[in-house]
Write an enzyme that holds these catalytic residues in place. Structure first.
Site, PDB file in Angstrom:
ATOM      1  N   GLU A 128       0.838  -1.205   0.000  1.00  0.00           N
ATOM      2  CA  GLU A 128       0.000   0.000   0.000  1.00  0.00           C
ATOM      3  C   GLU A 128       0.873   1.255   0.000  1.00  0.00           C
ATOM      4  O   GLU A 128       2.088   1.164   0.149  1.00  0.00           O
ATOM      5  CB  GLU A 128      -0.974   0.007   1.190  1.00  0.00           C
ATOM      6  CG  GLU A 128      -0.505  -0.728   2.409  1.00  0.00           C
ATOM      7  CD  GLU A 128      -1.576  -0.887   3.480  1.00  0.00           C
ATOM      8  OE1 GLU A 128      -1.825   0.100   4.158  1.00  0.00           O
ATOM      9  OE2 GLU A 128      -2.120  -2.001   3.635  1.00  0.00           O
ATOM     10  N   LYS A 185       2.404   4.702   1.469  1.00  0.00           N
ATOM     11  CA  LYS A 185       2.679   5.309   2.767  1.00  0.00           C
ATOM     12  C   LYS A 185       2.342   6.793   2.638  1.00  0.00           C
ATOM     13  O   LYS A 185       3.030   7.544   1.944  1.00  0.00           O
ATOM     14  CB  LYS A 185       4.140   5.130   3.150  1.00  0.00           C
ATOM     15  CG  LYS A 185       4.438   5.609   4.549  1.00  0.00           C
ATOM     16  CD  LYS A 185       5.814   5.141   4.994  1.00  0.00           C
ATOM     17  CE  LYS A 185       6.061   5.405   6.468  1.00  0.00           C
ATOM     18  NZ  LYS A 185       5.901   6.773   6.867  1.00  0.00           N
ATOM     19  N   ASP A 222       1.858  10.645   3.640  1.00  0.00           N
ATOM     20  CA  ASP A 222       2.694  11.537   4.428  1.00  0.00           C
ATOM     21  C   ASP A 222       1.858  12.622   5.096  1.00  0.00           C
ATOM     22  O   ASP A 222       1.837  13.771   4.676  1.00  0.00           O
ATOM     23  CB  ASP A 222       3.757  12.151   3.512  1.00  0.00           C
ATOM     24  CG  ASP A 222       4.901  12.742   4.307  1.00  0.00           C
ATOM     25  OD1 ASP A 222       4.974  12.472   5.518  1.00  0.00           O
ATOM     26  OD2 ASP A 222       5.711  13.474   3.719  1.00  0.00           O
ATOM     27  N   ARG A 234      -1.657  10.532  17.538  1.00  0.00           N
ATOM     28  CA  ARG A 234      -0.669   9.540  17.949  1.00  0.00           C
ATOM     29  C   ARG A 234      -0.035   9.933  19.284  1.00  0.00           C
ATOM     30  O   ARG A 234       0.203   9.095  20.139  1.00  0.00           O
ATOM     31  CB  ARG A 234       0.417   9.422  16.882  1.00  0.00           C
ATOM     32  CG  ARG A 234       1.493   8.451  17.246  1.00  0.00           C
ATOM     33  CD  ARG A 234       2.423   8.171  16.085  1.00  0.00           C
ATOM     34  NE  ARG A 234       3.306   7.075  16.405  1.00  0.00           N
ATOM     35  CZ  ARG A 234       4.403   7.185  17.123  1.00  0.00           C
ATOM     36  NH1 ARG A 234       4.750   8.350  17.604  1.00  0.00           N
ATOM     37  NH2 ARG A 234       5.149   6.139  17.380  1.00  0.00           N
ATOM     38  N   TYR A 245      -5.979   2.629   7.046  1.00  0.00           N
ATOM     39  CA  TYR A 245      -5.141   1.496   6.650  1.00  0.00           C
ATOM     40  C   TYR A 245      -4.944   0.424   7.707  1.00  0.00           C
ATOM     41  O   TYR A 245      -4.126  -0.468   7.533  1.00  0.00           O
ATOM     42  CB  TYR A 245      -3.774   1.983   6.178  1.00  0.00           C
ATOM     43  CG  TYR A 245      -3.118   3.012   7.088  1.00  0.00           C
ATOM     44  CD1 TYR A 245      -2.767   2.698   8.401  1.00  0.00           C
ATOM     45  CD2 TYR A 245      -2.863   4.302   6.631  1.00  0.00           C
ATOM     46  CE1 TYR A 245      -2.177   3.626   9.220  1.00  0.00           C
ATOM     47  CE2 TYR A 245      -2.267   5.241   7.451  1.00  0.00           C
ATOM     48  CZ  TYR A 245      -1.922   4.894   8.748  1.00  0.00           C
ATOM     49  OH  TYR A 245      -1.350   5.827   9.564  1.00  0.00           O
ATOM     50  N   LYS A 250      10.912   3.676   1.947  1.00  0.00           N
ATOM     51  CA  LYS A 250      10.790   5.124   1.741  1.00  0.00           C
ATOM     52  C   LYS A 250      11.398   5.519   0.408  1.00  0.00           C
ATOM     53  O   LYS A 250      12.490   5.057   0.070  1.00  0.00           O
ATOM     54  CB  LYS A 250      11.518   5.863   2.860  1.00  0.00           C
ATOM     55  CG  LYS A 250      10.987   5.533   4.251  1.00  0.00           C
ATOM     56  CD  LYS A 250      10.089   6.590   4.762  1.00  0.00           C
ATOM     57  CE  LYS A 250      10.869   7.512   5.664  1.00  0.00           C
ATOM     58  NZ  LYS A 250      10.063   8.549   6.266  1.00  0.00           N
ATOM     59  N   CYS A 280      30.543  43.238   4.256  1.00  0.00           N
ATOM     60  CA  CYS A 280      29.157  43.255   3.789  1.00  0.00           C
ATOM     61  C   CYS A 280      29.121  43.500   2.273  1.00  0.00           C
ATOM     62  O   CYS A 280      29.702  44.474   1.795  1.00  0.00           O
ATOM     63  CB  CYS A 280      28.371  44.344   4.507  1.00  0.00           C
ATOM     64  SG  CYS A 280      26.678  44.494   3.882  1.00  0.00           S
ATOM     65  N   CYS A 290      27.377  47.182   1.888  1.00  0.00           N
ATOM     66  CA  CYS A 290      27.943  48.441   2.387  1.00  0.00           C
ATOM     67  C   CYS A 290      29.415  48.319   2.761  1.00  0.00           C
ATOM     68  O   CYS A 290      30.001  49.271   3.272  1.00  0.00           O
ATOM     69  CB  CYS A 290      27.131  48.945   3.568  1.00  0.00           C
ATOM     70  SG  CYS A 290      27.316  47.919   5.035  1.00  0.00           S
ATOM     71  N   CYS A 317      26.156  41.850   9.368  1.00  0.00           N
ATOM     72  CA  CYS A 317      26.660  43.186   9.062  1.00  0.00           C
ATOM     73  C   CYS A 317      26.200  44.112  10.190  1.00  0.00           C
ATOM     74  O   CYS A 317      25.004  44.305  10.389  1.00  0.00           O
ATOM     75  CB  CYS A 317      26.109  43.692   7.726  1.00  0.00           C
ATOM     76  SG  CYS A 317      26.397  45.458   7.505  1.00  0.00           S
ATOM     77  N   CYS A 325      23.216  50.397   6.257  1.00  0.00           N
ATOM     78  CA  CYS A 325      23.316  49.358   5.235  1.00  0.00           C
ATOM     79  C   CYS A 325      21.988  49.281   4.455  1.00  0.00           C
ATOM     80  O   CYS A 325      20.947  48.951   5.036  1.00  0.00           O
ATOM     81  CB  CYS A 325      23.642  48.040   5.932  1.00  0.00           C
ATOM     82  SG  CYS A 325      23.730  46.631   4.834  1.00  0.00           S
TER      83      CYS A 325
END
Ligand code: IVH
Length: 666
Positions: A112, A114, A116, A135, A224, A311, A405, A408, A423, A429
């Site tokens: 089957e 899986k 997610d 769960r 399931y 997986k 940076c 600047c 920075c 800046c």
């Protein structure tokens, strides 16, 4: 049975049948209009005959707006996980191990998908849903029945026949791709943080305290695993088919496999075919079909020996690094970004990927023009996960992190204990200034209509705005000389600026871009201190005494207000009329709550808890800490303790939310 009761039962079963046809079978039998008519009739009859109401009636699937806390309950059977592998060979090893453990008996596996999402356990008694539990830690989880009831593909009342009097069924709650994308688009529009993937979105949604919002987001669920004492069949496959006939959505991909060869074919097929499915999947699950054989094989402490998850490998692409750019954000943190030869990855073209920080660049040992692997992880932005060193030109040089940076040229400093370079030229800046202006005008901050990201940059480039206070000095003639703006859009900008003067103090505080002061912290501070002068005078110790304000936030606030530039900006904003305090309470105080005893529980958004206590007294009512028969109302906010909720319900104390409360004293 009287005629009305009969009609109510008939409507419920008819509506349940239509929900099943629409949400489970994807094959509606009647038009949306006709469906709505049936639902409306049922709603009316139930309202007129409250004694015939039923919490599982299809009219209760819209979700109530009253926030509820979650109680916890122990699982009847612990919710274990599956052992998993990324290797097809190891799935073959699993097959051989089963064959050996079963002493050569013949057996089948069920293959089957899986899914997610986030797992859920439902308990049914006499064909009715009695409880839905997350769960949790596997031993105990949160009771989320009210949220689960909003998922229209889940039957509240079973159809068909042959269900055991009491059973448990497990499945996966999912946010289908389409609903996920819609939700994220909405969040982007509201400038709220996006969900990285449908799994996070599904589990976040299931834990919302507001079932009406859950209903709106469009969750779905696939089942399931059937558990209980008197299951209809002695094998998993037939049980799932029975489950399907009772009205559940079971995985449509359910295949009996009899050999390693079958297993290989199944994997090869679904590895690509899964991309066409409407929901996210992260692998396949193989389960021994016979329940007797499952029993023989048993469990380890963590997972069943009769099942394994394969997986899918994360999708990755190989492409050439063009160059690494270093970008400066509002906070001054430098982010290294890999600019790539465009490459197709899981359906989208990727041109840029995050390199996170200097340590990651070092550990990847990435060189100029390397061939690199790009992956989409749980994050929204793809990342570089590896380098193909065999394709590296002989004279390639390692990528070096910048020392100054990029905008600047100020020498960078490394934050103590962190991997980021910053920075320090906060007020000079350009991208940092632009970032703060863009943040200030944003929808969840000052919400200045007419100034978006682009306009903010334009105003900055034209030298019209160099800090957030300058926004309030803009004049129409300054705007119209910028060739981008006609008179109409200039007018709109000025109107937006004017309207921002009524934005409440808590959002002003968030808009200032004080490091570590996000939306929630700003709200907490505003309710606790009430005005900016109090806040500006506070020490680190005083600040940390406020709930949820830690030393890092406190130090950052003190530092911000110690800086002369910021003090000038605050003064100018105040002069312009920006809200620098929470409003005084101007409501006329009444005796509308005279003789009423009220218990407050949870957290609130419109006023603080303290304020509500004050309002109760000012309107003639009495505050009480515990619920008893004498309690007239429970004023309930978010995250209210489950014990209080239960007690109030059992004593029949009316539960009101803050809006209801405010309308009572208005
Ligand atoms: S069976 C005792 N079947 O994967 C075995 N789980 O790592 C019970 N999942 O917590 C699980 N699709 O949330 C099973 N077809 C499927 C599944 C599945 C997704 C999830 C489930 C479980 C986790 C196990």
């Amino acid at each position: 049975m009287n005629h009305t009761a009969e009609r109510i039962y008939q409507l419920r079963s008819e509506i349940n049948r239509h929900n099943h046809a629409y949400y489970v079978l994807n094959a509606p039998i009647i038009s949306d209009y006709d469906f709505d008519m049936l639902l409306k009739e049922l709603e009316r009859l139930e309202k007129e005959n409250p004694e015939l109401d039923d919490p599982l009636s299809p009219t209760h699937r819209v979700g109530s707006d009253i926030s509820t806390g979650f109680t916890q309950t122990a699982h009847i059977y612990p919710m274990l996980s599956l052992s998993n592998t990324y290797s097809i060979t190891e799935v073959g090893d699993f097959f051989r191990r089963i064959r050996q453990s079963l002493d050569g008996q013949s057996f089948s596996l069920v293959g089957e998908m899986k899914y997610d999402g986030t797992s859920i356990s439902l308990i049914y008694e006499h064909g009715r849903l009695v409880r839905a539990v997350t769960r949790g830690d596997g031993e105990k989880g949160d009771v989320v029945t009210e949220n689960i009831k909003t998922i229209k593909s889940i039957p509240l009342q079973l159809s068909g026949e042959g269900w055991p009097d009491k059973f448990e069924i497990r499945g996966e709650v999912l946010l289908p791709w389409e609903a996920f994308e819609k939700l994220n688009a909405e969040r982007a529009f509201n400038e709220e943080p996006l969900f990285a993937n449908p799994r996070n979105a599904a589990s976040g949604t299931l834990k919302l305290l507001n079932p009406a919002e859950v209903a709106r987001r469009g969750l779905d669920a696939y089942f399931y695993y059937l558990l209980g004492d008197n299951l209809p069949f002695d094998n998993h496959y037939d049980n799932l088919m029975a489950v399907k006939s009772w009205g559940f959505k079971v995985t449509p991909i359910l295949t009996l496999l009899n050999s390693i060869d079958d297993v290989d074919k199944f994997i090869n097929h679904w590895d690509t075919a899964r991309k066409e499915l409407p929901v996210a999947t992260d692998g396949l699950v193989f389960k021994v079909n016979s329940l007797r054989q499952q029993l023989n094989l048993g469990f380890t402490a963590k997972s069943p020996r009769w099942a394994i998850a394969y997986k899918f490998p994360a999708e990755r692409a190989l492409t050439r690094l063009r160059f690494v750019s270093f970008e400066v954000g509002r906070s001054g943190i430098i982010t290294p970004v890999a600019n790539l030869d465009p490459v197709l990855l899981s359906g989208t073209i990727v041109k840029r990927a995050s390199l996170h920080n200097e340590d990651i660049i070092r550990s990847l040992d990435i060189h100029d023009h390397d061939m690199v692997y790009v992956e989409k992880g749980g994050e929204i932005i793809p990342k570089i996960t590896g380098v193909d060193t065999s394709a590296r030109p002989a004279d390639a040089r390692p990528v070096e992190f910048v020392t100054h940076c990029p905008s600047c040229s100020t020498p960078l400093v490394r934050i103590e204990g962190e991997a980021s370079w910053v920075c320090p030229n906060k007020y000079g800046c350009p991208p940092q200034i632009a970032g703060r202006i863009e943040h200030f005008v944003g929808r969840r901050m000052m919400n200045i209509d007419g100034i978006g990201q682009e306009t903010a940059r334009l105003l900055l480039e034209a030298g019209l705005v160099t800090n957030i206070a300058d926004i309030y000095d803009l004049r129409p003639e300054q705007l119209t000389i910028l060739d981008r703006f006609g008179e109409r859009s200039a007018e709109r900008i000025l109107e937006g600026i004017h309207a921002s003067l009524s934005v409440p103090f808590e959002r002003v505080l968030f808009a200032l871009s004080i490091p570590f002061v996000g939306e929630t912290v700003a709200k907490k501070l505003a309710t606790a201190v009430r005005d900016i002068d109090t806040l500006m005078a506070m020490s680190v110790e005083q600040l940390t005494a406020i709930d949820d304000i830690g030393p890092r936030i406190a130090e950052s606030i003190v530092e911000y207000f110690r800086t002369p530039v910021n003090r000038t900006i605050i003064d100018r904003l105040r002069q312009a009329g920006v809200q620098m305090a929470m409003p005084e309470d101007t409501r006329v105080h009444t005796d509308r709550l005279a003789g009423k005893t009220i218990v407050i529980s949870g957290t609130f958004t419109r006023n603080s808890r303290e304020k509500y206590k004050e309002l109760i007294e000012l309107n003639g009512g009495k505050n009480s800490g515990s619920i008893s028969k004498k309690t007239d109302y429970l004023l309930a906010g978010d995250n209210m303790g489950p014990a209080k909720l239960e007690k109030a319900t059992s004593l029949g104390v009316p539960i009101i939310d803050e809006d209801t409360f405010l309308s009572m004293i208005e």
